[in-house]
Motif scaffolding. Structure first.
Motif, PDB file in Angstrom:
ATOM      1  N   SER A   1       0.779  -1.244   5.240  1.00 54.81           N
ATOM      2  CA  SER A   1       1.452   0.026   4.974  1.00 54.81           C
ATOM      3  C   SER A   1       0.730   1.204   5.612  1.00 54.81           C
ATOM      4  CB  SER A   1       1.573   0.250   3.462  1.00 54.81           C
ATOM      5  OG  SER A   1       0.282   0.265   2.864  1.00 54.81           O
ATOM      6  N   TYR A   2      -0.586   1.103   5.743  1.00 57.32           N
ATOM      7  CA  TYR A   2      -1.361   2.199   6.321  1.00 57.32           C
ATOM      8  C   TYR A   2      -1.515   2.091   7.840  1.00 57.32           C
ATOM      9  CZ  TYR A   2      -4.704  -1.620   5.709  1.00 57.32           C
ATOM     10  OH  TYR A   2      -5.318  -2.843   5.716  1.00 57.32           O
ATOM     11  N   SER A   3      -1.069   1.009   8.435  1.00 56.24           N
ATOM     12  CA  SER A   3      -1.324   0.775   9.859  1.00 56.24           C
ATOM     13  C   SER A   3      -0.719   1.825  10.791  1.00 56.24           C
ATOM     14  CB  SER A   3      -0.836  -0.624  10.247  1.00 56.24           C
ATOM     15  OG  SER A   3      -1.588  -1.616   9.572  1.00 56.24           O
TER      16      SER A   3
ATOM     17  N   ASP B   1      -1.198  -5.624  -5.778  1.00 50.85           N
ATOM     18  CA  ASP B   1      -1.208  -4.678  -4.659  1.00 50.85           C
ATOM     19  C   ASP B   1      -0.237  -5.162  -3.595  1.00 50.85           C
ATOM     20  OD1 ASP B   1      -1.659  -2.916  -2.697  1.00 50.85           O
ATOM     21  OD2 ASP B   1      -3.821  -3.222  -2.580  1.00 50.85           O
ATOM     22  N   ASP B   2       1.005  -4.624  -3.603  1.00 50.26           N
ATOM     23  CA  ASP B   2       2.023  -5.126  -2.676  1.00 50.26           C
ATOM     24  C   ASP B   2       1.762  -4.685  -1.250  1.00 50.26           C
ATOM     25  OD1 ASP B   2       4.599  -2.644  -2.986  1.00 50.26           O
ATOM     26  OD2 ASP B   2       2.451  -2.498  -3.314  1.00 50.26           O
TER      27      ASP B   2
ATOM     28  N   LEU C   1     -13.650   1.959  -2.483  1.00 49.35           N
ATOM     29  CA  LEU C   1     -12.243   2.267  -2.247  1.00 49.35           C
ATOM     30  C   LEU C   1     -11.479   1.031  -1.798  1.00 49.35           C
ATOM     31  CD1 LEU C   1     -12.567   5.653  -0.305  1.00 49.35           C
ATOM     32  CD2 LEU C   1     -11.885   5.358  -2.688  1.00 49.35           C
ATOM     33  N   ASP C   2     -10.183   1.005  -2.086  1.00 47.77           N
ATOM     34  CA  ASP C   2      -9.357  -0.087  -1.577  1.00 47.77           C
ATOM     35  C   ASP C   2      -9.065   0.158  -0.093  1.00 47.77           C
ATOM     36  OD1 ASP C   2      -7.576   2.006  -1.630  1.00 47.77           O
ATOM     37  OD2 ASP C   2      -6.288   1.156  -3.185  1.00 47.77           O
ATOM     38  N   ALA C   3      -8.355  -0.773   0.535  1.00 50.87           N
ATOM     39  CA  ALA C   3      -8.116  -0.684   1.971  1.00 50.87           C
ATOM     40  C   ALA C   3      -7.394   0.607   2.368  1.00 50.87           C
ATOM     41  CB  ALA C   3      -7.338  -1.909   2.456  1.00 50.87           C
ATOM     42  N   PRO C   4      -6.303   1.006   1.695  1.00 49.15           N
ATOM     43  CA  PRO C   4      -5.663   2.283   2.070  1.00 49.15           C
ATOM     44  C   PRO C   4      -6.604   3.471   1.909  1.00 49.15           C
ATOM     45  CG  PRO C   4      -4.163   0.961   0.751  1.00 49.15           C
ATOM     46  CD  PRO C   4      -5.498   0.281   0.690  1.00 49.15           C
ATOM     47  N   GLY C   5      -7.432   3.449   0.856  1.00 46.82           N
ATOM     48  CA  GLY C   5      -8.377   4.537   0.659  1.00 46.82           C
ATOM     49  C   GLY C   5      -9.417   4.605   1.757  1.00 46.82           C
ATOM     50  N   LYS C   6      -9.893   3.454   2.193  1.00 46.94           N
ATOM     51  CA  LYS C   6     -10.870   3.434   3.281  1.00 46.94           C
ATOM     52  C   LYS C   6     -10.259   3.945   4.585  1.00 46.94           C
ATOM     53  CE  LYS C   6     -13.697  -0.299   1.369  1.00 46.94           C
ATOM     54  NZ  LYS C   6     -14.128  -1.714   1.498  1.00 46.94           N
ATOM     55  N   VAL C   7      -8.989   3.633   4.796  1.00 52.02           N
ATOM     56  CA  VAL C   7      -8.311   4.122   5.989  1.00 52.02           C
ATOM     57  C   VAL C   7      -8.197   5.647   5.947  1.00 52.02           C
ATOM     58  CG1 VAL C   7      -6.088   4.193   7.187  1.00 52.02           C
ATOM     59  CG2 VAL C   7      -7.058   2.003   6.461  1.00 52.02           C
TER      60      VAL C   7
END
Length: 364
Positions: free
Chosen positions: A189-191, A352-353, A148-154
């Motif tokens: 963005s997910y922070s 990936d912006d 998964l990408d970073a947002p997905g892992k979050v």
């Protein structure tokens, strides 16, 4: 209140089966993103419009009337059920409406069609919704989760923390959220969502002072990202528009034509006799024995490298893997005997912006 669609004249309509919900008159189907429109173009014209308009309605109603949105997505699946975008829409609307079993099934089908694990966090949350937090944790520890990408892992970490909470493991829930993306000095963005989930887990574990710190930092992150109540974030479309895509296709076509002309000119200038001999061999009995068939430059087969039927969607689903592999092997072998080099095209991965926007540091 659900209004039946008077134009739903499917032959499958029966007294025991409701018709699809009504589509609003201002919906055209062109409101969909380009990737979804490209998938829908593989359908027959009337079906393509039907599917597109119902998908637009599903997206429009997702937040306010999720059950009605789910019915629109189901209507789209009756004619476009083999499309990944359609199964994805059914899964998302079913999840929003609380139909976790249906959502889980649709997401599995979407993964099988597309090969993507991007909805793994939602699938894990569906397991939680079905009262199976252990299975949600199994998904969080799976090999697919590592891709998964970073947002997905979050998102998956937040679901895993919720599953731990369901099991009464409050300290373990805090640990599930202590991932590399939990950086108090940087905002992505997910922070904000991750910071608040971590603060909630700390509160449940009885660590209120730490929780207050992370709650404050979530607000700081939102302000830095332009996501506060008084700010409107800039929305940037990084995809190609249709005109740019058409220009790129034309450029590639001209480039291939120029390469072919240069190759032909070199053959005519350097080895005319060898070229004539090769042409004679290809067009003669020897060429036929070698499996090479002459093709007129102006014929319909000159540019086509695959068969297209009237029902491309059914053809794609009916082809088995070994048939596809065999066809590729025969094509490569034929190209090798004819001395032709296959064209290669470079695929440009989207930017990936979220990672770019997150490079701004947030002051504590």
């Amino acid at each position: 209140m659900r209004v039946p669609n008077a134009r739903d004249l499917r032959s499958a309509n029966r007294p025991d089966r409701e018709r699809s919900p009504q589509i609003e008159e201002d919906v055209t189907g062109k409101e969909l993103d380009r990737a979804t429109q490209h998938q829908i173009k593989t359908l027959e014209g009337t079906s393509a419009e039907w599917v597109a308009r119902h998908l637009v309605m599903a997206g429009r109603l997702l937040d306010e009337e999720p059950e009605l949105a789910f019915q629109h997505a189901l209507a789209a699946s009756r004619r476009g059920g083999r499309l990944a975008a359609v199964r994805e829409a059914v899964g998302l609307t079913a999840y929003a409406a609380g139909h976790f079993g249906e959502a889980l099934r649709e997401f599995r089908t979407y993964r099988r069609i597309s090969g993507s694990n991007m909805h793994l966090p939602v699938m894990a949350d569906c397991e939680r919704g079905l009262g199976r937090p252990d299975r949600a944790l199994d998904m969080a520890r799976s090999e697919e989760a590592k891709d998964l990408d970073a947002p997905g892992k979050v998102e998956l970490a937040i679901v895993a923390a919720g599953a731990r909470t369901d099991l009464g493991q409050l300290d373990a829930a805090v640990s599930e959220l202590e991932i590399p993306q939990l950086d108090i000095n940087r905002a992505f963005s997910y922070s904000p969502r991750l910071f608040r989930a971590y603060a909630d887990a700390l509160t449940a574990a009885g660590r209120e002072p730490e929780a207050a710190k992370w709650q404050r930092q979530a607000g700081v992150a939102e302000n830095a990202l332009g996501l506060g109540e008084e700010e409107e974030p800039d929305i940037i479309d990084l995809g190609w528009d249709e005109e740019e895509e058409a220009r790129e296709e034309e450029r590639q076509r001209q480039l291939r034509a120029q390469q072919a002309a240069d190759t032909q000119a070199g053959m005519d200038h350097g080895a005319p006799r060898a070229a004539d001999a090769a042409a004679a061999e290809i067009s003669g009995p020897a060429g036929a024995r070698n499996g090479v068939n002459p093709i007129d430059e102006g014929s319909d087969d000159a540019e086509a490298d695959h068969f297209e039927s009237d029902d491309a969607e059914s053809d794609e689903d009916s082809l088995e893997a070994d048939v596809l592999d065999g066809a590729d092997g025969e094509t490569n072998e034929a190209d090798g005997e004819a001395g032709e080099e296959p064209d290669t095209e470079t695929e440009h991965e989207p930017v990936d912006d979220s990672e770019l926007a997150g490079r701004d540091r947030v002051e504590d």
